[in-house]
Write an enzyme that holds these catalytic residues in place. Structure first.
Site: not given
Ligand code: UFG
Length: 337
Positions: A145, A173-174, A194, A36
Protein backbone atom coordinates in the site's frame (compact mmCIF):
# COMPACT_ATOMS: atom_id res chain seq x y z
CA UNK A 1 -12.24 35.86 1.06
CA UNK A 2 -10.79 33.45 -1.52
CA UNK A 3 -12.07 33.32 -5.08
CA UNK A 4 -14.37 30.29 -5.55
CA UNK A 5 -12.64 27.48 -7.40
CA UNK A 6 -13.91 24.36 -9.13
CA UNK A 7 -12.35 21.22 -7.66
CA UNK A 8 -12.55 17.60 -8.79
CA UNK A 9 -12.49 15.27 -5.77
CA UNK A 10 -11.79 11.61 -6.56
CA UNK A 11 -12.90 9.36 -3.71
CA UNK A 12 -15.05 12.24 -2.42
CA UNK A 13 -17.65 9.79 -1.07
CA UNK A 14 -15.05 8.13 1.18
CA UNK A 15 -13.96 8.95 4.70
CA UNK A 16 -11.25 11.61 4.29
CA UNK A 17 -12.55 12.69 0.86
CA UNK A 18 -16.05 13.50 2.14
CA UNK A 19 -14.67 15.64 4.97
CA UNK A 20 -12.59 17.56 2.42
CA UNK A 21 -15.65 18.05 0.23
CA UNK A 22 -17.46 19.55 3.24
CA UNK A 23 -14.51 21.88 3.92
CA UNK A 24 -14.36 22.99 0.27
CA UNK A 25 -18.10 23.72 0.19
CA UNK A 26 -17.87 25.60 3.50
CA UNK A 27 -15.28 27.84 1.84
CA UNK A 28 -17.56 28.55 -1.12
CA UNK A 29 -15.83 26.34 -3.69
CA UNK A 30 -17.62 24.27 -6.36
CA UNK A 31 -17.06 20.53 -6.06
CA UNK A 32 -17.41 17.59 -8.45
CA UNK A 33 -17.12 14.22 -6.69
CA UNK A 34 -15.82 11.28 -8.77
CA UNK A 35 -16.28 7.99 -6.94
CA UNK A 36 -17.08 4.39 -7.90
CA UNK A 37 -18.85 3.84 -4.53
CA UNK A 38 -17.00 0.59 -3.99
CA UNK A 39 -15.87 1.93 -0.63
CA UNK A 40 -17.55 5.33 -0.53
CA UNK A 41 -21.18 6.15 0.23
CA UNK A 42 -23.59 8.15 -1.93
CA UNK A 43 -25.14 9.49 1.28
CA UNK A 44 -21.79 11.06 2.20
CA UNK A 45 -21.97 13.34 -0.85
CA UNK A 46 -23.90 16.52 -0.06
CA UNK A 47 -26.47 17.83 -2.57
CA UNK A 48 -24.35 20.97 -3.15
CA UNK A 49 -21.68 18.83 -4.87
CA UNK A 50 -22.04 17.37 -8.37
CA UNK A 51 -21.61 13.61 -8.32
CA UNK A 52 -20.18 11.35 -11.02
CA UNK A 53 -20.30 7.66 -10.23
CA UNK A 54 -17.41 6.18 -12.19
CA UNK A 55 -14.11 4.40 -11.85
CA UNK A 56 -10.71 5.95 -12.51
CA UNK A 57 -9.88 2.88 -14.58
CA UNK A 58 -12.52 4.12 -17.05
CA UNK A 59 -10.59 6.61 -19.17
CA UNK A 60 -13.66 7.56 -21.20
CA UNK A 61 -15.54 8.58 -18.07
CA UNK A 62 -12.50 10.56 -16.92
CA UNK A 63 -12.17 12.36 -20.26
CA UNK A 64 -15.88 13.24 -20.11
CA UNK A 65 -15.57 14.79 -16.66
CA UNK A 66 -12.58 16.89 -17.69
CA UNK A 67 -14.40 18.06 -20.84
CA UNK A 68 -17.58 18.98 -18.93
CA UNK A 69 -15.90 21.06 -16.23
CA UNK A 70 -12.85 23.31 -16.11
CA UNK A 71 -11.05 22.39 -12.88
CA UNK A 72 -8.78 24.71 -10.96
CA UNK A 73 -7.44 21.73 -9.02
CA UNK A 74 -7.86 18.01 -8.41
CA UNK A 75 -7.98 16.40 -4.95
CA UNK A 76 -7.09 12.73 -5.31
CA UNK A 77 -8.27 10.37 -2.55
CA UNK A 78 -9.64 7.37 -4.47
CA UNK A 79 -7.52 4.31 -3.63
CA UNK A 80 -7.36 1.01 -1.86
CA UNK A 81 -5.98 1.94 1.55
CA UNK A 82 -5.71 -0.94 4.00
CA UNK A 83 -2.15 -1.85 5.00
CA UNK A 84 -2.89 -5.47 6.03
CA UNK A 85 -5.01 -6.12 2.94
CA UNK A 86 -2.13 -4.95 0.75
CA UNK A 87 0.16 -7.54 2.38
CA UNK A 88 -2.29 -10.26 1.27
CA UNK A 89 -2.85 -8.90 -2.24
CA UNK A 90 0.06 -6.65 -3.24
CA UNK A 91 -0.86 -6.67 -6.91
CA UNK A 92 -4.26 -5.10 -6.29
CA UNK A 93 -2.50 -2.15 -4.67
CA UNK A 94 0.63 -1.81 -6.79
CA UNK A 95 -1.35 -2.15 -10.00
CA UNK A 96 -4.76 -0.76 -9.03
CA UNK A 97 -3.66 2.36 -7.17
CA UNK A 98 -0.96 3.29 -9.64
CA UNK A 99 -2.87 2.68 -12.91
CA UNK A 100 -5.93 4.64 -11.77
CA UNK A 101 -3.72 7.50 -10.57
CA UNK A 102 -1.71 7.56 -13.79
CA UNK A 103 -4.98 7.79 -15.72
CA UNK A 104 -6.03 10.70 -13.56
CA UNK A 105 -2.69 12.50 -13.87
CA UNK A 106 -2.74 12.14 -17.64
CA UNK A 107 -6.32 13.41 -17.88
CA UNK A 108 -5.48 16.38 -15.64
CA UNK A 109 -2.38 17.26 -17.66
CA UNK A 110 -4.28 16.94 -20.96
CA UNK A 111 -6.99 19.26 -19.64
CA UNK A 112 -4.39 21.83 -18.56
CA UNK A 113 -5.06 21.50 -14.80
CA UNK A 114 -2.19 23.07 -12.82
CA UNK A 115 -2.71 21.75 -9.28
CA UNK A 116 -3.26 18.34 -7.69
CA UNK A 117 -3.47 17.53 -3.97
CA UNK A 118 -2.65 13.90 -3.25
CA UNK A 119 -3.66 11.78 -0.29
CA UNK A 120 -0.42 10.00 0.63
CA UNK A 121 0.51 8.11 3.76
CA UNK A 122 2.81 7.67 6.75
CA UNK A 123 3.25 4.10 5.54
CA UNK A 124 5.96 5.56 3.27
CA UNK A 125 8.20 5.45 6.33
CA UNK A 126 8.74 1.76 7.00
CA UNK A 127 12.03 2.09 8.86
CA UNK A 128 12.18 5.56 10.41
CA UNK A 129 15.52 6.60 11.87
CA UNK A 130 14.00 9.42 13.95
CA UNK A 131 10.68 9.87 15.75
CA UNK A 132 8.80 12.17 15.19
CA UNK A 133 9.10 11.63 11.45
CA UNK A 134 9.70 14.70 9.34
CA UNK A 135 9.77 15.18 5.58
CA UNK A 136 13.53 14.50 5.38
CA UNK A 137 13.10 10.92 6.60
CA UNK A 138 14.13 8.33 4.01
CA UNK A 139 11.23 6.74 2.16
CA UNK A 140 11.13 2.96 2.64
CA UNK A 141 7.49 1.88 2.27
CA UNK A 142 6.19 -0.42 4.99
CA UNK A 143 3.78 -2.33 2.72
CA UNK A 144 2.61 -2.62 -0.89
CA UNK A 145 0.00 0.00 0.00
CA UNK A 146 2.72 2.47 1.02
CA UNK A 147 4.74 1.52 -2.04
CA UNK A 148 1.77 2.22 -4.32
CA UNK A 149 1.42 5.69 -2.79
CA UNK A 150 5.11 6.33 -3.31
CA UNK A 151 4.86 5.28 -6.95
CA UNK A 152 2.19 7.94 -7.38
CA UNK A 153 4.28 10.56 -5.58
CA UNK A 154 7.05 9.83 -8.10
CA UNK A 155 4.64 10.09 -11.04
CA UNK A 156 3.54 13.47 -9.67
CA UNK A 157 7.16 14.58 -9.37
CA UNK A 158 7.62 13.93 -13.09
CA UNK A 159 4.26 15.44 -14.01
CA UNK A 160 5.55 18.66 -12.43
CA UNK A 161 8.98 18.47 -14.08
CA UNK A 162 7.62 17.59 -17.53
CA UNK A 163 4.20 19.26 -17.62
CA UNK A 164 4.10 21.85 -14.84
CA UNK A 165 1.38 20.04 -12.85
CA UNK A 166 2.08 21.22 -9.30
CA UNK A 167 1.25 18.76 -6.56
CA UNK A 168 0.99 18.52 -2.80
CA UNK A 169 1.72 15.07 -1.34
CA UNK A 170 0.14 14.94 2.11
CA UNK A 171 1.39 12.01 4.15
CA UNK A 172 -1.40 11.32 6.64
CA UNK A 173 -0.70 9.54 9.85
CA UNK A 174 -3.85 7.94 11.36
CA UNK A 175 -7.01 9.77 10.25
CA UNK A 176 -9.68 9.63 12.96
CA UNK A 177 -12.78 11.36 14.31
CA UNK A 178 -15.91 12.71 12.66
CA UNK A 179 -17.26 16.01 11.36
CA UNK A 180 -18.76 18.20 14.11
CA UNK A 181 -21.78 18.82 11.82
CA UNK A 182 -22.90 15.26 12.70
CA UNK A 183 -23.42 14.33 9.03
CA UNK A 184 -20.10 12.64 8.28
CA UNK A 185 -17.98 10.01 9.96
CA UNK A 186 -15.99 6.83 9.50
CA UNK A 187 -17.79 3.90 7.86
CA UNK A 188 -15.65 1.26 6.17
CA UNK A 189 -16.83 -2.15 5.08
CA UNK A 190 -15.27 -4.29 6.30
CA UNK A 191 -13.98 -2.08 9.14
CA UNK A 192 -10.32 -2.60 9.94
CA UNK A 193 -9.43 0.61 11.79
CA UNK A 194 -8.74 0.58 15.47
CA UNK A 195 -11.02 3.32 16.84
CA UNK A 196 -14.30 2.19 15.22
CA UNK A 197 -13.52 -1.44 16.11
CA UNK A 198 -12.86 -0.57 19.75
CA UNK A 199 -16.17 1.34 19.87
CA UNK A 200 -17.93 -1.74 18.44
CA UNK A 201 -16.38 -3.84 21.19
CA UNK A 202 -17.62 -1.25 23.73
CA UNK A 203 -21.21 -1.53 22.48
CA UNK A 204 -21.19 -5.32 22.16
CA UNK A 205 -21.47 -5.23 18.36
CA UNK A 206 -18.21 -7.21 18.46
CA UNK A 207 -17.37 -9.59 21.29
CA UNK A 208 -13.94 -8.03 21.93
CA UNK A 209 -11.10 -6.04 20.40
CA UNK A 210 -8.07 -8.04 19.42
CA UNK A 211 -4.76 -6.29 20.11
CA UNK A 212 -2.39 -7.13 17.28
CA UNK A 213 0.74 -7.85 19.29
CA UNK A 214 1.78 -6.76 22.79
CA UNK A 215 5.48 -7.53 22.42
CA UNK A 216 6.61 -4.41 20.57
CA UNK A 217 9.40 -2.28 21.97
CA UNK A 218 7.01 0.43 23.20
CA UNK A 219 5.90 1.66 26.64
CA UNK A 220 3.16 -0.96 27.02
CA UNK A 221 4.17 -3.37 24.24
CA UNK A 222 1.42 -2.28 21.82
CA UNK A 223 1.84 -0.20 18.65
CA UNK A 224 1.90 3.57 18.86
CA UNK A 225 0.15 5.77 16.30
CA UNK A 226 -0.44 9.48 15.77
CA UNK A 227 -4.22 9.99 15.45
CA UNK A 228 -5.15 13.13 13.55
CA UNK A 229 -8.65 14.56 13.26
CA UNK A 230 -10.06 14.18 9.76
CA UNK A 231 -11.17 17.85 9.73
CA UNK A 232 -7.59 18.94 10.48
CA UNK A 233 -6.53 16.91 7.44
CA UNK A 234 -9.22 18.66 5.39
CA UNK A 235 -8.00 22.06 6.57
CA UNK A 236 -4.47 21.20 5.37
CA UNK A 237 -5.80 20.36 1.90
CA UNK A 238 -7.27 23.83 1.50
CA UNK A 239 -4.15 25.55 2.76
CA UNK A 240 -1.86 23.79 0.30
CA UNK A 241 -3.95 25.02 -2.62
CA UNK A 242 -2.46 28.47 -2.11
CA UNK A 243 1.06 27.08 -1.66
CA UNK A 244 0.76 25.40 -5.06
CA UNK A 245 0.72 28.83 -6.71
CA UNK A 246 4.46 28.81 -6.03
CA UNK A 247 5.71 25.21 -6.12
CA UNK A 248 5.04 21.54 -5.42
CA UNK A 249 5.15 20.56 -1.73
CA UNK A 250 5.06 17.51 0.52
CA UNK A 251 4.01 17.52 4.15
CA UNK A 252 3.69 15.00 6.97
CA UNK A 253 0.38 15.42 8.78
CA UNK A 254 -0.13 14.36 12.36
CA UNK A 255 -0.48 15.85 15.83
CA UNK A 256 3.04 14.94 16.92
CA UNK A 257 1.78 12.80 19.81
CA UNK A 258 1.58 9.03 19.82
CA UNK A 259 -0.93 6.79 21.60
CA UNK A 260 -0.62 3.06 22.07
CA UNK A 261 -3.39 0.62 21.20
CA UNK A 262 -4.04 0.17 24.93
CA UNK A 263 -4.26 3.95 25.42
CA UNK A 264 -6.82 4.19 22.62
CA UNK A 265 -8.86 1.46 24.32
CA UNK A 266 -8.70 3.36 27.66
CA UNK A 267 -9.83 6.56 25.96
CA UNK A 268 -12.84 4.76 24.40
CA UNK A 269 -13.69 3.39 27.86
CA UNK A 270 -13.52 6.90 29.35
CA UNK A 271 -15.66 8.46 26.60
CA UNK A 272 -18.29 5.73 26.39
CA UNK A 273 -18.37 4.82 30.08
CA UNK A 274 -18.25 1.15 29.06
CA UNK A 275 -15.74 -1.63 29.52
CA UNK A 276 -14.05 -2.91 26.37
CA UNK A 277 -13.32 -6.67 26.32
CA UNK A 278 -9.78 -7.23 25.06
CA UNK A 279 -7.89 -10.23 23.66
CA UNK A 280 -4.23 -10.20 22.71
CA UNK A 281 -3.41 -11.79 19.37
CA UNK A 282 -0.33 -12.05 17.15
CA UNK A 283 1.27 -9.13 15.35
CA UNK A 284 -0.38 -8.02 12.10
CA UNK A 285 1.95 -8.27 9.07
CA UNK A 286 3.07 -4.84 7.83
CA UNK A 287 2.53 -3.03 11.17
CA UNK A 288 5.30 -0.77 12.43
CA UNK A 289 5.88 -0.28 16.17
CA UNK A 290 5.79 3.54 16.25
CA UNK A 291 4.55 6.14 13.76
CA UNK A 292 4.49 9.73 14.99
CA UNK A 293 4.61 12.76 12.69
CA UNK A 294 6.51 15.95 12.84
CA UNK A 295 4.26 18.49 11.12
CA UNK A 296 6.52 21.42 11.89
CA UNK A 297 7.04 22.17 8.22
CA UNK A 298 3.36 22.75 7.36
CA UNK A 299 2.86 24.68 10.61
CA UNK A 300 5.74 26.97 9.72
CA UNK A 301 5.00 27.34 5.99
CA UNK A 302 1.22 27.59 6.03
CA UNK A 303 0.21 28.32 9.62
CA UNK A 304 -1.61 24.98 9.85
CA UNK A 305 -2.54 24.13 13.43
CA UNK A 306 -4.65 21.12 14.50
CA UNK A 307 -8.01 22.28 15.88
CA UNK A 308 -8.68 18.89 17.53
CA UNK A 309 -5.30 17.69 18.80
CA UNK A 310 -6.47 15.77 21.83
CA UNK A 311 -7.25 12.03 21.54
CA UNK A 312 -10.25 12.10 23.91
CA UNK A 313 -11.94 14.85 21.88
CA UNK A 314 -11.21 13.00 18.60
CA UNK A 315 -12.76 9.85 20.05
CA UNK A 316 -15.69 11.78 21.54
CA UNK A 317 -16.52 13.04 18.03
CA UNK A 318 -16.19 9.55 16.56
CA UNK A 319 -18.43 8.21 19.33
CA UNK A 320 -21.07 10.90 18.72
CA UNK A 321 -21.20 9.94 15.02
CA UNK A 322 -21.31 6.21 15.72
CA UNK A 323 -24.00 6.53 18.40
CA UNK A 324 -26.17 8.64 16.08
CA UNK A 325 -25.51 6.35 13.07
CA UNK A 326 -24.99 2.80 14.38
CA UNK A 327 -25.28 1.46 10.82
CA UNK A 328 -23.06 4.17 9.33
CA UNK A 329 -24.38 5.59 6.08
CA UNK A 330 -26.58 2.54 5.49
CA UNK A 331 -30.20 3.63 5.52
CA UNK A 332 -29.33 7.30 5.03
CA UNK A 333 -30.80 8.87 1.91
CA UNK A 334 -28.32 9.44 -0.90
CA UNK A 335 -28.32 13.19 -1.44
CA UNK A 336 -26.48 13.34 -4.71
CA UNK A 337 -27.37 10.30 -6.80
N1 UFG B 1 -5.04 -2.62 15.70
C1 UFG B 1 -5.30 -3.63 16.64
N2 UFG B 1 -6.45 -4.32 16.51
C2 UFG B 1 -7.37 -4.08 15.51
C3 UFG B 1 -7.09 -3.05 14.59
C4 UFG B 1 -5.92 -2.35 14.71
O1 UFG B 1 -4.50 -3.87 17.53
O2 UFG B 1 -8.39 -4.78 15.46
C5 UFG B 1 -3.80 -1.84 15.83
C6 UFG B 1 -2.89 -2.00 14.62
O3 UFG B 1 -2.05 -3.10 14.78
C7 UFG B 1 -2.15 -0.66 14.65
C8 UFG B 1 -3.14 0.32 15.25
O4 UFG B 1 -4.13 -0.48 15.90
O5 UFG B 1 -1.05 -0.75 15.49
C9 UFG B 1 -3.83 1.19 14.22
O6 UFG B 1 -4.33 0.33 13.20
P1 UFG B 1 -5.30 0.85 12.05
O7 UFG B 1 -5.67 -0.35 11.24
O8 UFG B 1 -6.40 1.67 12.62
O9 UFG B 1 -4.38 1.86 11.23
P2 UFG B 1 -2.96 1.62 10.55
O10 UFG B 1 -1.95 2.29 11.44
O11 UFG B 1 -2.72 0.20 10.21
O12 UFG B 1 -3.12 2.36 9.17
C10 UFG B 1 -3.65 3.67 9.07
C11 UFG B 1 -4.31 3.84 7.73
C12 UFG B 1 -3.29 3.69 6.63
C13 UFG B 1 -2.11 4.60 6.87
C14 UFG B 1 -1.56 4.44 8.26
C15 UFG B 1 -0.52 5.48 8.53
O13 UFG B 1 -5.32 2.86 7.56
O14 UFG B 1 -3.88 4.01 5.39
O15 UFG B 1 -2.61 4.60 9.22
O16 UFG B 1 -0.08 5.44 9.85
F1 UFG B 1 -1.12 4.29 6.01
Amino acid sequence: MTTPKTILVTGGAGYVGSHCVAELLDHGHRVVVFDNLRQGHAAAVPPEAAFVRADLADETALARVFSEWRFDAVFHFAALSVVGDSMRDPHAYLHGNSVTSLNLIRAAVTAGVRKLVFSSTANLFGSPKRIPIDEDEAVDPGSPYGESKFMIERALHWADRCHGLRSACLRYFNAAGAHPNGKLGEDHSPETHLIPLVMDAATGKRPHIEIFGNDYDTRDGTCIRDYIHVCDLADAHLRVLDALEERSVRYNLGNGTGYSVREVISSVERITGRTVPVKVGPRRPGDLPVLIASSERIRRDLGWEPRFPDLDSIIAGAWAWRSAHPHGFRGLAAAAE
